[in-house]
Each structure stands twice: as C-alpha cells, then as structure tokens.
Design an enzyme around this catalytic site. Structure first.
Site, PDB file in Angstrom:
ATOM      1  N   HIS A  99      30.701   5.481 -28.578  1.00 28.49           N
ATOM      2  CA  HIS A  99      29.836   5.734 -27.273  1.00 28.49           C
ATOM      3  C   HIS A  99      29.760   4.228 -26.503  1.00 28.49           C
ATOM      4  CE1 HIS A  99      28.254   8.254 -30.314  1.00 28.49           C
ATOM      5  NE2 HIS A  99      27.509   9.110 -29.088  1.00 28.49           N
ATOM      6  N   ASP A 102      27.775   1.848 -28.801  1.00 30.08           N
ATOM      7  CA  ASP A 102      28.128   1.289 -30.026  1.00 30.08           C
ATOM      8  C   ASP A 102      28.958   0.171 -29.984  1.00 30.08           C
ATOM      9  OD1 ASP A 102      27.352   4.209 -30.758  1.00 30.08           O
ATOM     10  OD2 ASP A 102      29.666   4.605 -30.609  1.00 30.08           O
ATOM     11  N   GLU A 230      30.140  18.935 -26.522  1.00 29.44           N
ATOM     12  CA  GLU A 230      29.999  19.313 -27.998  1.00 29.44           C
ATOM     13  C   GLU A 230      28.765  20.023 -28.244  1.00 29.44           C
ATOM     14  OE1 GLU A 230      30.460  15.553 -30.172  1.00 29.44           O
ATOM     15  OE2 GLU A 230      28.947  16.328 -31.676  1.00 29.44           O
ATOM     16  N   ASP A 294      34.835  17.588 -34.225  1.00 31.07           N
ATOM     17  CA  ASP A 294      34.222  16.421 -35.129  1.00 31.07           C
ATOM     18  C   ASP A 294      33.910  16.972 -36.553  1.00 31.07           C
ATOM     19  OD1 ASP A 294      33.908  14.715 -33.187  1.00 31.07           O
ATOM     20  OD2 ASP A 294      31.555  14.821 -32.827  1.00 31.07           O
ATOM     21  N   ASP A 307      25.654  15.091 -41.348  1.00 31.26           N
ATOM     22  CA  ASP A 307      26.714  14.345 -40.999  1.00 31.26           C
ATOM     23  C   ASP A 307      27.586  13.918 -42.241  1.00 31.26           C
ATOM     24  OD1 ASP A 307      26.802  14.679 -38.387  1.00 31.26           O
ATOM     25  OD2 ASP A 307      26.010  12.660 -38.088  1.00 31.26           O
ATOM     26  N   ASP A 337      33.084  12.570 -37.700  1.00 31.46           N
ATOM     27  CA  ASP A 337      31.600  12.151 -36.871  1.00 31.46           C
ATOM     28  C   ASP A 337      30.734  12.263 -38.243  1.00 31.46           C
ATOM     29  OD1 ASP A 337      29.365  11.666 -36.009  1.00 31.46           O
ATOM     30  OD2 ASP A 337      29.565  13.085 -34.218  1.00 31.46           O
TER      31      ASP A 337
HETATM   32  C1  XLS Z   1      25.418  13.857 -32.950  1.00 29.85           C
HETATM   33  C2  XLS Z   1      26.647  14.040 -32.006  1.00 29.85           C
HETATM   34  C3  XLS Z   1      27.240  12.764 -31.655  1.00 29.85           C
HETATM   35  C4  XLS Z   1      28.599  13.072 -30.473  1.00 29.85           C
HETATM   36  C5  XLS Z   1      29.045  12.005 -29.736  1.00 29.85           C
HETATM   37  O1  XLS Z   1      24.744  14.870 -33.534  1.00 29.85           O
HETATM   38  O2  XLS Z   1      27.544  14.678 -33.030  1.00 29.85           O
HETATM   39  O3  XLS Z   1      27.775  12.095 -32.671  1.00 29.85           O
HETATM   40  O4  XLS Z   1      29.544  13.343 -31.277  1.00 29.85           O
HETATM   41  O5  XLS Z   1      27.649  11.842 -28.972  1.00 29.85           O
HETATM   42 NI    NI Z   2      29.647  14.658 -33.019  1.00 29.19          NI
HETATM   43 NI    NI Z   3      26.338  15.636 -35.197  1.00 26.51          NI
END
Ligand code: XLS
Ligand code: NI
Ligand code: NI
Length: 434
Positions: A99, A102, A230, A294, A307, A337
């Site tokens: 991002h 980041d 996403e 991801d 995650d 991710d």
């Molecule tokens: C959050 C999302 C984020 C996206 C990118 O839950 O997975 O990390 O992959 O903004």
């Molecule tokens: Ni993500």
């Molecule tokens: Ni996520």
C-alpha cells in the site's frame, strides 16, 4: 548491515531437519514442464513483513524491528526498503505488494505525502533493478486514516471521495513507475455500519464512477496491468459491498467494468463470507476473472480476519487444483497477506512463517499436479455430465431445446435412474495423493 540472522534459505529436501530450510519448495524443480517458482509466483506483503507490529485489540505491538526508528521520516522509510529486500533475497521471493502508506509515511498534507512517496519509490526502483524483484501489485491505503472512517469511494462526503481519488491516482502512477503487474482495490471501508444513514444505490454508483476514472487514468499513463478487486464480507465495515466473488462479479458486470478487472481472492476472506476458498476461486475462474490470490488462512474458532500463514496441505491442494485447472497465473501470484502470531516477535519468525507457507503451497502444487496427471477425478466429473454430451443434453446446452420437447421426453422415459455422486470415493482419491 543484516537484520535476519540466517543465510539464504535453501531447499534441502523432505528428510532435512533444518527449520530454516525448504523441505518441499524447490524453486527450479519442474512440475509439469514449469518451474515451481513460475507456478507459485510468491510475493511478500510489505505491510505485514515491514510494518505489522503485531498488536491486537487488547495489546500493543510485540514485533522486534531493530531497523526501525519508529519515526515518520522519509529516511526511516527508505531504510526499511533495504531490510525488506534482504528478507526477499534470503527467502528467494521474487515479487512483492504494497500500500502507498506502508512504504512511505502519511504526512501533514497530500502534497507532502506524495513527495515522500516519490522518494521511497525511487529507492524501490533502484532495488528492483539491482535484484530483479518485481512488483506484483500496488494499492492505496484507503482505510487507516480517520478521514476514511465512513468510506473512501463510498464516502457520503465528496471531498473525502476526491482525496481518495487523488491518492489512488498517485498510487496507480507509482505502481506504473515500478512496472507493477497489477493494481488492487480492497474496499475496507467501502460498505456501511447501518442502512439507516446509508444510500446504498448512490454509494455503489459512486464506487463504479471511481473505478471508471481509475481505468481511464491508467489508460492515459500507459498502465495496462489488470485491476483487481479483493472481496471481503465485513471487518472493518459491518457490510462490505465487495463481499464475495459473486458480489464483485455482479458489481463489475452491472457497471461495465469486467473488461478491466479481475479478482484477488484471499482465503480468509472467502471463509469469512461463509464459503470455502475453492468456492470463491472457482466462481472467479468461471468468469475468467481469477487474477491473483492473497494466501493466508483463518482460525476456524475465531470469526475475524486472523491472516495466519497457510500450513494446511489439504487447503493448498484445493487451491492449486483450481489454479492448475485455469492454466496457471498470468499477471497474478500468491501474495502472503499473512502475519505472524503476536507471540512470534523475532525477525527470524518471518522466515519460519514464510517457509511454512511456501512449503505448504509447494506440496499443494505437487499433489494437485499428480491428481491432474492421474486424471481419475477429472474423468469422473466428465462422465457425471456425459448425458449433456449428446442428444437432448447437447440440445439443452446449445440453447435449442424447449420445455415442450423436454416434457415429451420425460413422459416417454419414465423415472430417471440417478448415478451416485461418489463424494467419499473422491475424498479418498485426494487422500491417496496427500
Ligand atoms: C485486508 C486485506 C488487505 C488487502 C490490501 O483484510 O486483505 O490487506 O489485501 O489492501
Ligand atoms: Ni488481502
Ligand atoms: Ni485480509
């Protein structure tokens, strides 16, 4: 200066007892004519590797980041880039995702933030050229700052919308500058807390207009990588508009965006939506819109986006079955991710975490490939539908059958004899290869 207390992680084979070695991921080994690294296209997530302090709602961060002076300075941001590339190099990971916020700090005003971003991007460009690492996708953080508390492209406030647009414009430009292969929209705040204060129709119209402007801008600067959406059902918002693959595809079709967008499916998001990940992948693939993944996993006992690193071989097998079936990734890949648990606070834990994920996917790839080569599974499915290959079935598929004709046939044929679905036999077949 090195921060990760290890050398390059090597493939040592399944008999190795070295925790800092791959047991299954052998990047140059060919599976079905293609190297494992080209099949899997692993990416490191800048936000987790470099910026995740491992805080939770009840406690502060635990992650040790000896390279980080915790300041918002551009120098600190640039210093992190070297550490990130040390990590990628030692892991043998050749792609990454970020991002805007980041890699570079959000400063007091937009112009200052964008100027800082340019400086960090110049450094990233230098490191990419030096190492051959590629940007899998870039994105803009439209969810952390308080201005986005009520949405970004679905904010009720046009000035917030404009701010988000400016941020995305810049993020697409830097993604292009870094030869990024794609650009992702994850709508963390694009949804609502309560319908009592929400005009859903206007918000969705605004979101579509936003994405059309993104497409137009990309075209004007020569960025031709796909955009990804996403899906995620909730968290941080109560209801997100991009809740799952089907909802995203419906949105893209309704607003004429499907030519420019694919989906980036995240395992834990699919499960939060009440699906298996292979379900959401298949829905996307059926629409020719499975772009990227991801890679992570959730905890079956916790209802939020934990995650975690993927370690379940059954799951990676199911994922790779879908990926192989669609012929592999083109622009996309497997972006981790995923974050370490709060207890795993040492930098070397990043290695252990990614080794586990990469090995789990290597095994999933090998197993899925073997199942594909074996052919029994595909053959079973083919036979299951074979009554649609000729006669009336073929007419139905061609769209030339009528209800009247089918009624005649049903009257003449009497009660159909249904074949078994053989679920257990097929489950056994998967286990035969695991
Ligand atoms: C959050 C999302 C984020 C996206 C990118 O839950 O997975 O990390 O992959 O903004
Ligand atoms: Ni993500
Ligand atoms: Ni996520």
């Amino acid at each position: 200066m090195e921060y990760f207390n290890c050398g390059k992680i090597q493939y040592e084979g399944s008999s190795s007892k070295n925790p800092l070695a791959f047991k299954h991921y052998n990047p140059t080994e060919k599976i079905g004519g293609k190297t494992m690294k080209d099949h899997l296209r692993f990416a490191g997530a800048y936000w987790h590797v470099m910026r995740n302090e491992l805080a939770d709602p009840f406690g502060q961060g635990t992650a040790q980041m000896p390279w980080d002076d915790k300041s918002d300075s551009v120098e600190n941001a640039i210093a992190r880039v070297d550490v990130f590339f040390e990590f990628l190099d030692k892991m043998g990971i050749e792609f990454y995702c970020f991002h805007d916020r980041d890699i570079s700090p959000e400063l007091n005003d937009l112009a200052a933030s964008s100027a800082a971003l340019d400086q960090v991007v110049a450094k990233l460009k230098e490191k990419q050229a030096e190492t051959g690492v590629k940007l899998l996708w870039g994105t803009a953080c439209l969810f952390a700052h308080p201005r986005y508390a009520q949405g970004a492209a679905t904010s009720p406030d046009a000035s917030v919308y404009a701010y988000a647009a400016a941020q995305v414009k810049k993020a697409i430009e830097v993604t292009n500058e870094l030869d990024g292969l794609g650009y992702t929209f994850w709508g963390g705040r694009e949804g609502y807390s309560t319908l009592l204060n929400t005009n859903m129709k206007r918000e969705l119209d605004h979101l579509a207009a936003f994405m059309h402007m993104a497409v137009d801008h990309a075209k004007s600067i020569g960025f031709d990588g796909p955009f990804y959406i996403e899906p995620k059902p909730r968290e941080p918002s109560t209801h997100q508009y991009d809740s799952d693959s089907a909802a995203c595809l419906n949105f893209l079709r309704e607003y004429n965006l499907l030519d420019h967008f694919k989906l980036n499916i995240e395992t834990n998001h699919a499960t939060l939506a009440g699906h298996t990940v292979e379900h959401d992948l298949t829905v996307a693939a059926n629409a020719n819109a499975l772009g990227s993944i991801d890679a992570n996993t959730g905890d079956t006992l916790i209802g939020w986006d934990t995650d975690q690193f993927p370690t379940d071989i059954y799951m990676t097998t199911q994922i790779m079955l879908v990926v192989l079936k669609m012929g592999g990734f083109t622009t996309g890949g497997l972006n981790f991710d995923a974050k370490r648990r709060r207890e795993s606070h040492e930098p070397i834990d990043l290695m252990h975490a990614h080794i586990g994920g990469m090995d789990a996917f290597a095994r999933g790839l090998k197993i899925a490939h073997a199942i594909q080569e074996d052919g029994r599974m595909a053959q079973f499915v083919e036979e299951r539908y074979s009554s649609f290959d000729q006669d009336i079935g073929a007419k139905i598929e061609a769209g030339t059958a009528s209800f009247a004709e089918l009624e005649q046939l049903a009257l003449a044929n009497g009660e159909p004899t249904l074949a078994s679905g053989r679920q257990e036999m097929l489950e056994n077949l998967i286990n035969e290869f695991i």
